[in-house]
Structure formats: structure tokens, C-alpha cells
Design a protein around this motif. Structure first.
Motif, PDB file in Angstrom:
ATOM      1  N   SER A 125      -0.802  17.439  36.515  1.00 34.63           N
ATOM      2  CA  SER A 125      -0.036  18.676  36.623  1.00 34.63           C
ATOM      3  C   SER A 125       1.446  18.369  36.474  1.00 34.63           C
ATOM      4  N   THR A 126       2.170  19.285  35.891  1.00 36.39           N
ATOM      5  CA  THR A 126       3.618  19.155  35.829  1.00 36.39           C
ATOM      6  C   THR A 126       4.270  19.705  37.090  1.00 36.39           C
ATOM      7  N   LYS A 127       3.491  20.408  37.934  1.00 37.88           N
ATOM      8  CA  LYS A 127       4.042  21.073  39.123  1.00 37.88           C
ATOM      9  C   LYS A 127       4.042  20.188  40.365  1.00 37.88           C
ATOM     10  N   SER A 128       2.864  19.647  40.734  1.00 40.66           N
ATOM     11  CA  SER A 128       2.754  18.903  41.992  1.00 40.66           C
ATOM     12  C   SER A 128       1.464  18.090  42.029  1.00 40.66           C
ATOM     13  N   SER A 129       1.398  17.172  42.991  1.00 42.99           N
ATOM     14  CA  SER A 129       0.173  16.399  43.177  1.00 42.99           C
ATOM     15  C   SER A 129      -0.957  17.299  43.672  1.00 42.99           C
ATOM     16  N   ASP A 130      -0.643  18.266  44.543  1.00 44.98           N
ATOM     17  CA  ASP A 130      -1.674  19.199  45.012  1.00 44.98           C
ATOM     18  C   ASP A 130      -2.261  19.995  43.850  1.00 44.98           C
ATOM     19  N   ASP A 131      -1.407  20.407  42.936  1.00 44.13           N
ATOM     20  CA  ASP A 131      -1.875  21.153  41.779  1.00 44.13           C
ATOM     21  C   ASP A 131      -2.746  20.277  40.883  1.00 44.13           C
ATOM     22  N   ALA A 132      -2.432  18.997  40.802  1.00 44.19           N
ATOM     23  CA  ALA A 132      -3.257  18.070  40.020  1.00 44.19           C
ATOM     24  C   ALA A 132      -4.663  17.976  40.614  1.00 44.19           C
ATOM     25  N   VAL A 133      -4.756  17.932  41.951  1.00 45.28           N
ATOM     26  CA  VAL A 133      -6.062  17.911  42.626  1.00 45.28           C
ATOM     27  C   VAL A 133      -6.818  19.201  42.323  1.00 45.28           C
ATOM     28  N   ARG A 134      -6.137  20.321  42.473  1.00 40.04           N
ATOM     29  CA  ARG A 134      -6.778  21.616  42.214  1.00 40.04           C
ATOM     30  C   ARG A 134      -7.276  21.720  40.773  1.00 40.04           C
ATOM     31  N   ASN A 135      -6.488  21.221  39.823  1.00 47.14           N
ATOM     32  CA  ASN A 135      -6.901  21.253  38.414  1.00 47.14           C
ATOM     33  C   ASN A 135      -8.161  20.442  38.184  1.00 47.14           C
ATOM     34  N   ALA A 136      -8.244  19.264  38.781  1.00 49.82           N
ATOM     35  CA  ALA A 136      -9.426  18.411  38.619  1.00 49.82           C
ATOM     36  C   ALA A 136     -10.663  19.076  39.217  1.00 49.82           C
ATOM     37  N   ILE A 137     -10.522  19.638  40.418  1.00 46.23           N
ATOM     38  CA  ILE A 137     -11.666  20.287  41.075  1.00 46.23           C
ATOM     39  C   ILE A 137     -12.106  21.522  40.312  1.00 46.23           C
ATOM     40  N   ALA A 138     -11.151  22.328  39.845  1.00 44.95           N
ATOM     41  CA  ALA A 138     -11.494  23.544  39.098  1.00 44.95           C
ATOM     42  C   ALA A 138     -12.242  23.202  37.812  1.00 44.95           C
ATOM     43  N   LYS A 139     -11.795  22.161  37.117  1.00 43.25           N
ATOM     44  CA  LYS A 139     -12.469  21.768  35.873  1.00 43.25           C
ATOM     45  C   LYS A 139     -13.875  21.243  36.166  1.00 43.25           C
ATOM     46  N   ALA A 140     -14.014  20.415  37.203  1.00 46.28           N
ATOM     47  CA  ALA A 140     -15.331  19.884  37.562  1.00 46.28           C
ATOM     48  C   ALA A 140     -16.290  21.002  37.969  1.00 46.28           C
ATOM     49  N   ALA A 141     -15.758  22.022  38.632  1.00 43.43           N
ATOM     50  CA  ALA A 141     -16.592  23.134  39.108  1.00 43.43           C
ATOM     51  C   ALA A 141     -17.252  23.903  37.962  1.00 43.43           C
ATOM     52  N   GLN A 142     -16.739  23.751  36.752  1.00 48.59           N
ATOM     53  CA  GLN A 142     -17.341  24.425  35.600  1.00 48.59           C
ATOM     54  C   GLN A 142     -18.706  23.842  35.237  1.00 48.59           C
ATOM     55  N   THR A 143     -18.942  22.569  35.616  1.00 53.60           N
ATOM     56  CA  THR A 143     -20.212  21.941  35.227  1.00 53.60           C
ATOM     57  C   THR A 143     -20.937  21.229  36.369  1.00 53.60           C
ATOM     58  N   VAL A 144     -20.261  20.979  37.487  1.00 52.06           N
ATOM     59  CA  VAL A 144     -20.878  20.247  38.601  1.00 52.06           C
ATOM     60  C   VAL A 144     -21.188  21.229  39.726  1.00 52.06           C
ATOM     61  N   ARG A 145     -22.441  21.224  40.169  1.00 52.48           N
ATOM     62  CA  ARG A 145     -22.857  22.107  41.266  1.00 52.48           C
ATOM     63  C   ARG A 145     -22.852  21.348  42.596  1.00 52.48           C
ATOM     64  N   ASN A 146     -22.788  22.083  43.674  1.00 56.02           N
ATOM     65  CA  ASN A 146     -22.946  21.560  45.033  1.00 56.02           C
ATOM     66  C   ASN A 146     -21.858  20.577  45.448  1.00 56.02           C
TER      67      ASN A 146
END
Length: 68
Positions: free
Chosen positions: A15-36
Motif C-alpha cells: 500500500s502507498t498509504k500505510s502498513s495497516d492498509d497493506a494488511v487489509r489489501n492482502a486479506i481482501a484479495k485472499a478473501a476472493q478465493t480462500v474460504r474459512n
């Protein structure tokens, strides 16, 4: 309480914004294909420097999810 078996994956979000945003981006992308998904653990935080400023953040995390 039921017994669970977990699998771990390792991701790096950015993320260009923050480390927290980088975490959120990774989780959001994973949530598109990873369940549970159940938890995450930050393994490493690093960044890219551009002209003496933080250009972007990179955060590597492990995500644990229960197997079906």
C-alpha cells in the motif's frame, strides 16, 4: 468445541498509504478465493523509499484457515 485443522498461507500486501492498509489489501484479495480464514500473523514489515520518503509499505503475513 470442535477440533479444527488449519492450513497456513503466506502473503505480502502492499500500500502507498500505510502498513495497516497493506494488511487489509492482502486479506481482501485472499478473501476472493480462500474460504474459512480465521486469523493472521504479521511476519515482516518493510517499505520502499522514494526521494527520502516512504513510497509504499509491504507487509508479509501468514493467514490461517480451517480445512473443510
Amino acid at each position: 468445541m470442535s477440533e479444527h485443522v488449519y492450513k497456513h498461507i503466506e502473503l505480502t500486501g502492499s500500500s502507498t498509504k500505510s502498513s495497516d492498509d497493506a494488511v487489509r489489501n492482502a486479506i481482501a484479495k485472499a478473501a476472493q478465493t480462500v474460504r474459512n480464514m480465521q486469523w493472521f500473523h504479521v511476519v515482516e514489515t518493510r517499505g520502499h523509499i522514494v526521494d527520502g520518503n516512504v513510497g509504499h509499505w509491504q507487509v508479509t503475513l501468514r493467514i490461517g484457515f480451517t480445512l473443510e
